[in-house]
Design a protein around this motif. Sequence first.
Motif, PDB file in Angstrom:
ATOM      1  N   GLY A 403       0.803  -1.222   0.000  1.00  0.00           N
ATOM      2  CA  GLY A 403       0.000   0.000   0.000  1.00  0.00           C
ATOM      3  C   GLY A 403       0.833   1.266   0.000  1.00  0.00           C
ATOM      4  N   VAL A 404       0.163   2.399   0.222  1.00  0.00           N
ATOM      5  CA  VAL A 404       0.849   3.690   0.203  1.00  0.00           C
ATOM      6  C   VAL A 404       1.474   3.969   1.577  1.00  0.00           C
ATOM      7  CG1 VAL A 404      -0.641   4.668  -1.585  1.00  0.00           C
ATOM      8  CG2 VAL A 404      -1.296   4.919   0.803  1.00  0.00           C
ATOM      9  N   GLU A 405       2.543   4.771   1.559  1.00  0.00           N
ATOM     10  CA  GLU A 405       3.269   5.122   2.798  1.00  0.00           C
ATOM     11  C   GLU A 405       2.487   6.175   3.579  1.00  0.00           C
ATOM     12  OE1 GLU A 405       6.562   4.806   4.328  1.00  0.00           O
ATOM     13  OE2 GLU A 405       6.325   2.863   3.305  1.00  0.00           O
ATOM     14  N   PRO A 406       2.300   5.990   4.881  1.00  0.00           N
ATOM     15  CA  PRO A 406       1.724   7.080   5.679  1.00  0.00           C
ATOM     16  C   PRO A 406       2.678   8.283   5.696  1.00  0.00           C
ATOM     17  CG  PRO A 406       1.765   5.005   6.906  1.00  0.00           C
ATOM     18  CD  PRO A 406       2.576   4.793   5.674  1.00  0.00           C
ATOM     19  N   GLU A 407       2.098   9.501   5.730  1.00  0.00           N
ATOM     20  CA  GLU A 407       2.929  10.724   5.711  1.00  0.00           C
ATOM     21  C   GLU A 407       2.899  11.365   7.098  1.00  0.00           C
ATOM     22  OE1 GLU A 407       1.463  13.150   2.350  1.00  0.00           O
ATOM     23  OE2 GLU A 407       0.621  11.253   1.644  1.00  0.00           O
ATOM     24  N   PRO A 408       4.030  11.509   7.762  1.00  0.00           N
ATOM     25  CA  PRO A 408       4.032  12.146   9.091  1.00  0.00           C
ATOM     26  C   PRO A 408       3.776  13.658   8.970  1.00  0.00           C
ATOM     27  CG  PRO A 408       6.255  11.479   8.430  1.00  0.00           C
ATOM     28  CD  PRO A 408       5.355  11.081   7.318  1.00  0.00           C
ATOM     29  N   VAL A 409       2.919  14.198   9.832  1.00  0.00           N
ATOM     30  CA  VAL A 409       2.640  15.650   9.849  1.00  0.00           C
ATOM     31  C   VAL A 409       2.574  16.123  11.305  1.00  0.00           C
ATOM     32  CG1 VAL A 409       1.360  15.801   7.660  1.00  0.00           C
ATOM     33  CG2 VAL A 409       0.141  15.189   9.738  1.00  0.00           C
ATOM     34  N   LEU A 417      -2.804  21.554   6.420  1.00  0.00           N
ATOM     35  CA  LEU A 417      -3.286  22.113   5.145  1.00  0.00           C
ATOM     36  C   LEU A 417      -2.125  22.420   4.209  1.00  0.00           C
ATOM     37  CD1 LEU A 417      -6.231  24.450   6.180  1.00  0.00           C
ATOM     38  CD2 LEU A 417      -6.293  22.501   4.591  1.00  0.00           C
ATOM     39  N   GLU A 418      -1.074  22.991   4.777  1.00  0.00           N
ATOM     40  CA  GLU A 418       0.108  23.293   3.947  1.00  0.00           C
ATOM     41  C   GLU A 418       0.695  22.026   3.360  1.00  0.00           C
ATOM     42  OE1 GLU A 418       3.240  25.540   5.880  1.00  0.00           O
ATOM     43  OE2 GLU A 418       4.544  24.984   4.180  1.00  0.00           O
ATOM     44  N   HIS A 419       0.775  20.973   4.187  1.00  0.00           N
ATOM     45  CA  HIS A 419       1.299  19.681   3.724  1.00  0.00           C
ATOM     46  C   HIS A 419       0.442  19.150   2.568  1.00  0.00           C
ATOM     47  CE1 HIS A 419       3.351  15.774   4.128  1.00  0.00           C
ATOM     48  NE2 HIS A 419       2.155  15.272   3.820  1.00  0.00           N
ATOM     49  N   LEU A 420      -0.897  19.299   2.714  1.00  0.00           N
ATOM     50  CA  LEU A 420      -1.805  18.783   1.673  1.00  0.00           C
ATOM     51  C   LEU A 420      -1.689  19.560   0.375  1.00  0.00           C
ATOM     52  CD1 LEU A 420      -5.082  18.020   3.721  1.00  0.00           C
ATOM     53  CD2 LEU A 420      -3.536  16.372   2.658  1.00  0.00           C
ATOM     54  N   SER A 421      -1.282  20.834   0.475  1.00  0.00           N
ATOM     55  CA  SER A 421      -1.199  21.668  -0.748  1.00  0.00           C
ATOM     56  C   SER A 421       0.045  21.360  -1.559  1.00  0.00           C
ATOM     57  CB  SER A 421      -1.244  23.149  -0.366  1.00  0.00           C
ATOM     58  OG  SER A 421      -0.027  23.461   0.311  1.00  0.00           O
ATOM     59  N   LYS A 422       0.982  20.591  -0.991  1.00  0.00           N
ATOM     60  CA  LYS A 422       2.253  20.332  -1.714  1.00  0.00           C
ATOM     61  C   LYS A 422       2.082  19.266  -2.774  1.00  0.00           C
ATOM     62  CE  LYS A 422       5.269  21.449   2.156  1.00  0.00           C
ATOM     63  NZ  LYS A 422       5.833  20.780   3.318  1.00  0.00           N
TER      64      LYS A 422
END
Length: 422
Positions: A403-409, A417-422
Amino acid sequence: MNLTLSNPTAPAPDSADGGTWLACIDCEWTGPPFDEIRYRCPDCDGLLEVRYADLPTFDDFAKSEGRGVWRYADALPVESGVSIDEGDTPLYEVPTIEDEVGVSALRVKHEGMNPTGSFKDRGMTVGVKVAEKIGTDRLACASTGNTSAALACYGTRAGTEVLVLLPAGKVAAGKVAQASLHGARILEVDGNFDDCLDIVSELANRGEAYLLNSLNPFRLEGQKTIGLEIVEQFRDQTGDLPDRIVLPVGNAGNTSALFKAFRELVAAGELTPEEVPILTGVQAEGAAPMVEAVETDADFVRRWDEVETIATAIRIGNPVNAPKALPAIRETGGTAIAVTDEEITDAQRALAGDGIGVEPASAASVAGLRKLRESGEISADENVVCLTTGHLLKDPDAAANAGVEPEPVPADTDEVLEHLSK
Ligand SMILES: Cc1ncc(COP(=O)(O)O)c(C=O)c1O
Ligand SMILES: N[C@@H](CCOP(=O)(O)O)C(=O)O
């Protein structure tokens, strides 16, 4: 089609108990079903199967008050089981994969939706009941994981001690957890599954335990209900019959059980021999002794001592049911194909994309279908059912790797929100 493996309409021998008896698939031996414990023919060591004086029809099943596996009680050696509502699993549409492979109709029979997450529950509800009837103190199996999970669950439900032998370090986490929590005694053997089965078979022959691997002919009777359900569900959904069933092969119990279901439907007048679905087996490249036998047109399957695959459930080098499964594949006009671990993982992702979470061994069926469509062995006008045998959560490590890698935030909405906009 020439269905020669057995004659399910043979007259009952004197030893039959209520119209049920055991018969050897290789010689003329027959014997009573429950008087003595037998896993193989006493005359020639051949595999045994259960036979019946009367074979039920779909009308008989429709009158049944049982659910799931027990809807088909008239086709089983005991009237009721040690049951926690196994069977009646979904036959899913898979629109994306159907479009991609291009067949007339594609369905996925998801056996991962059984109580312990695999098809083994269908066998255990029958096998553990027979063990109760015969009267045994200890149930045992060798396992790549799912058999042990199911036996531990059904054995504890029956109040009987359970012993399981697992190949050390080669069983997926979810399955060991199940056997453990249900209270089985777990022996981790320094060897592979086939070594475990050799040992547990010897323990059973010495009277130390009742064997509930698929060598046990009663267990396979429960698994037979997969075939009966597929015919009924496919007909309900499409008005038609499946032309082909593609399934993963390990110890080859399911291949044998499905063939027996269809032979009995033919004998009961419910299917013509031409309507029997083509059985097509899929193995991992690193554990493909059945494929080798089919490709070389061999009379027997050569044991592979070294086996390896990501699909640990089918990491098996000596399929014990090969004498039943080879005729199943050949007499239905089927074939067997090997797929790589990469192809298995790709198919696992494709199934997940259609909303169906399966463990790697199960995805082998779809990987095999893709390959056989590409080669033209399976044609575009076929109705196909792929059997997916175990749930995604059985092997969480394999699922997470595919599956896909989880993204630490950080724990901050603006930063999220900034992370999601990248
Ligand atoms: C998830 C899963 N798929 C497929 C198989 C293979 O089934 P069979 O041994 O009946 O060929 C097994 C076990 O062997 C299994 O646990
Ligand atoms: N995949 C199986 C292997 C044992 O097969 P069985 O059908 O003979 O019990 C498992 O889950 O252990």
